[in-house]
Design an enzyme around this catalytic site. Structure first.
Site, PDB file in Angstrom:
ATOM      1  N   TYR A 225       7.631   4.104  -2.849  1.00 21.98           N
ATOM      2  CA  TYR A 225       7.410   4.329  -1.416  1.00 21.98           C
ATOM      3  C   TYR A 225       8.649   4.896  -0.734  1.00 21.98           C
ATOM      4  O   TYR A 225       8.543   5.757   0.141  1.00 21.98           O
ATOM      5  CB  TYR A 225       6.993   3.020  -0.750  1.00 21.98           C
ATOM      6  CG  TYR A 225       5.508   2.788  -0.768  1.00 21.98           C
ATOM      7  CD1 TYR A 225       4.704   3.177   0.295  1.00 21.98           C
ATOM      8  CD2 TYR A 225       4.891   2.184  -1.860  1.00 21.98           C
ATOM      9  CE1 TYR A 225       3.337   2.963   0.282  1.00 21.98           C
ATOM     10  CE2 TYR A 225       3.512   1.971  -1.887  1.00 21.98           C
ATOM     11  CZ  TYR A 225       2.748   2.358  -0.816  1.00 21.98           C
ATOM     12  OH  TYR A 225       1.397   2.163  -0.847  1.00 21.98           O
TER      13      TYR A 225
ATOM     14  N   ASP B  72      -4.896   7.470  -3.390  1.00 23.06           N
ATOM     15  CA  ASP B  72      -3.769   6.857  -2.701  1.00 23.06           C
ATOM     16  C   ASP B  72      -2.450   7.392  -3.283  1.00 23.06           C
ATOM     17  O   ASP B  72      -2.221   8.595  -3.288  1.00 23.06           O
ATOM     18  CB  ASP B  72      -3.896   5.326  -2.811  1.00 23.06           C
ATOM     19  CG  ASP B  72      -2.927   4.547  -1.963  1.00 23.06           C
ATOM     20  OD1 ASP B  72      -3.188   4.408  -0.762  1.00 23.06           O
ATOM     21  OD2 ASP B  72      -1.905   4.083  -2.496  1.00 23.06           O
ATOM     22  N   ARG B  73      -1.566   6.527  -3.787  1.00 23.24           N
ATOM     23  CA  ARG B  73      -0.290   6.989  -4.358  1.00 23.24           C
ATOM     24  C   ARG B  73      -0.519   7.971  -5.500  1.00 23.24           C
ATOM     25  O   ARG B  73       0.207   8.958  -5.654  1.00 23.24           O
ATOM     26  CB  ARG B  73       0.536   5.808  -4.872  1.00 23.24           C
ATOM     27  CG  ARG B  73       0.708   4.653  -3.915  1.00 23.24           C
ATOM     28  CD  ARG B  73       1.385   5.056  -2.624  1.00 23.24           C
ATOM     29  NE  ARG B  73       2.744   5.524  -2.836  1.00 23.24           N
ATOM     30  CZ  ARG B  73       3.479   6.099  -1.887  1.00 23.24           C
ATOM     31  NH1 ARG B  73       2.963   6.310  -0.678  1.00 23.24           N
ATOM     32  NH2 ARG B  73       4.721   6.477  -2.129  1.00 23.24           N
TER      33      ARG B  73
ATOM     34  N   HIS C 259     -11.286   1.715   1.527  1.00 17.87           N
ATOM     35  CA  HIS C 259     -10.252   2.473   0.822  1.00 17.87           C
ATOM     36  C   HIS C 259     -10.456   2.436  -0.691  1.00 17.87           C
ATOM     37  O   HIS C 259     -10.192   3.429  -1.381  1.00 17.87           O
ATOM     38  CB  HIS C 259      -8.886   1.888   1.186  1.00 17.87           C
ATOM     39  CG  HIS C 259      -7.722   2.606   0.587  1.00 17.87           C
ATOM     40  ND1 HIS C 259      -7.457   3.941   0.820  1.00 17.87           N
ATOM     41  CD2 HIS C 259      -6.725   2.158  -0.239  1.00 17.87           C
ATOM     42  CE1 HIS C 259      -6.354   4.297   0.180  1.00 17.87           C
ATOM     43  NE2 HIS C 259      -5.903   3.235  -0.470  1.00 17.87           N
TER      44      HIS C 259
ATOM     45  N   HIS D 216       3.765  -0.979   6.267  1.00 16.19           N
ATOM     46  CA  HIS D 216       4.389  -1.132   4.962  1.00 16.19           C
ATOM     47  C   HIS D 216       5.179   0.118   4.573  1.00 16.19           C
ATOM     48  O   HIS D 216       6.156   0.023   3.824  1.00 16.19           O
ATOM     49  CB  HIS D 216       3.331  -1.448   3.899  1.00 16.19           C
ATOM     50  CG  HIS D 216       2.283  -0.391   3.741  1.00 16.19           C
ATOM     51  ND1 HIS D 216       1.437  -0.011   4.758  1.00 16.19           N
ATOM     52  CD2 HIS D 216       1.943   0.381   2.666  1.00 16.19           C
ATOM     53  CE1 HIS D 216       0.625   0.944   4.322  1.00 16.19           C
ATOM     54  NE2 HIS D 216       0.912   1.199   3.072  1.00 16.19           N
TER      55      HIS D 216
END
Length: 292
Positions: free
Chosen positions: A212, A107-108, A272, A152
């Site tokens: 983000y 992910d990030r 996920h 988001h």
């Protein structure tokens, strides 16, 4: 007391420009660094890290702005750029005595890992990506109502102020909604681990939003420069991702191959949070990558 990865030692190590990065370190052998995603901490790797530590030195940091790592104010766009966060990772590994290492991100953390691979090709030996798209391509493939799944991203891309206040007002509900919606196996995340993620996130709203926000700004700028120059990832790269079949409307493997000439793609039937629900499959994925 917060949960830890059993058998790993913990230290706070200076990252880029001295920002403290909390990391768990265990095992021995060639180094592998594991980077977590949102809305989690290094604890998401607890099963995978233990499995890999039988043959590797495994380094598992909290990203800047997350967990127990430093959370500097976002005084400039660069503060939470993936370039800066990648520099944290390189600094931590070097402080631990590793000039070269394999890098796996979810992910990030995968976006940070990709930037590290692009900016530090002589440092990152192998690059593993769990369930994410390249930043530039992600924004390009989001269209119409299908983009609602990424709501988001749009919220946290807004100018500083309102997103932070809105998320802080409902922090547990906000972060908890992703922990619930993105996990195919609720049993894989104990109440203790879930609460650790919520506690870490509710205490890091400004820095998480800044991370983000960077992906809708400076990170895109960096990716566009690389895309226009034809810069690619020089090391062996592999991605493991949820198998959506034809539902996505685009081919994630094809998107990654533009960035990574030496690339392998593994679809998996999992949610996920696959490092927690399917750790043995993720361990096998990493081991295959490291053999290349």
């Amino acid at each position: 007391m917060s949960p830890v990865i059993p058998g790993f030692r913990y230290a706070t190590i200076p990252g880029h420009e001295g920002i403290g990065i909390k990391a768990a370190v265990g095992g021995s052998g060639s180094p592998v660094v594991l980077l977590h995603g949102f809305p989690q901490t290094h604890l998401m790797w607890r099963h995978v890290a233990a499995g890999l530590a039988t043959a590797h030195t495994v380094i598992v940091p909290d990203l800047r702005g997350y967990g127990d790592s430093g959370k500097p104010p976002a005084a400039a766009a660069e503060t939470y750029s993936k370039r800066t966060m990648a520099s944290d990772v390189v600094a931590v590994a070097k402080a631990l005595g590793h000039e070269r290492f394999a890098l796996i991100g979810h992910d990030r953390g995968a976006l940070v890992a990709v930037r590290a691979g692009l900016d530090h090709p002589d440092t990152v030996t192998h690059l593993g990506i769990l369930d994410v798209l390249p930043t530039l391509d992600m924004w390009e493939v989001l269209h119409g109502v299908d983009a609602a799944v990424a709501w988001h991203l749009y919220l946290m891309a807004q100018p500083a102020g309102l997103p932070e206040r809105m998320i802080t007002a409902t922090a547990d509900e906000f972060f908890g909604s992703f922990l619930s919606a993105w996990g195919a196996d609720e049993a894989a995340m104990s109440p203790e681990i879930r609460e650790a993620y919520l506690d870490a996130s509710r205490n890091a709203v400004p820095s998480i939003v800044a991370d983000y926000r960077a992906s809708a700004g400076i990170d895109l700028e960096h990716d566009r420069v690389d895309r226009s120059s034809g810069r690619t990832l020089a090391m062996p790269v592999a991605s493991i991702a949820q198998d959506w079949g034809g539902q996505l409307g685009f081919d994630p493997e094809a998107l990654w191959r533009v960035w990574a000439p030496d690339f392998e793609f593994t679809p998996v039937t999992a949610g996920h949070f696959m490092a927690e629900s399917h750790p043995q499959e993720v361990i096998a994925f990493v081991r295959r990558l490291l053999k290349r």
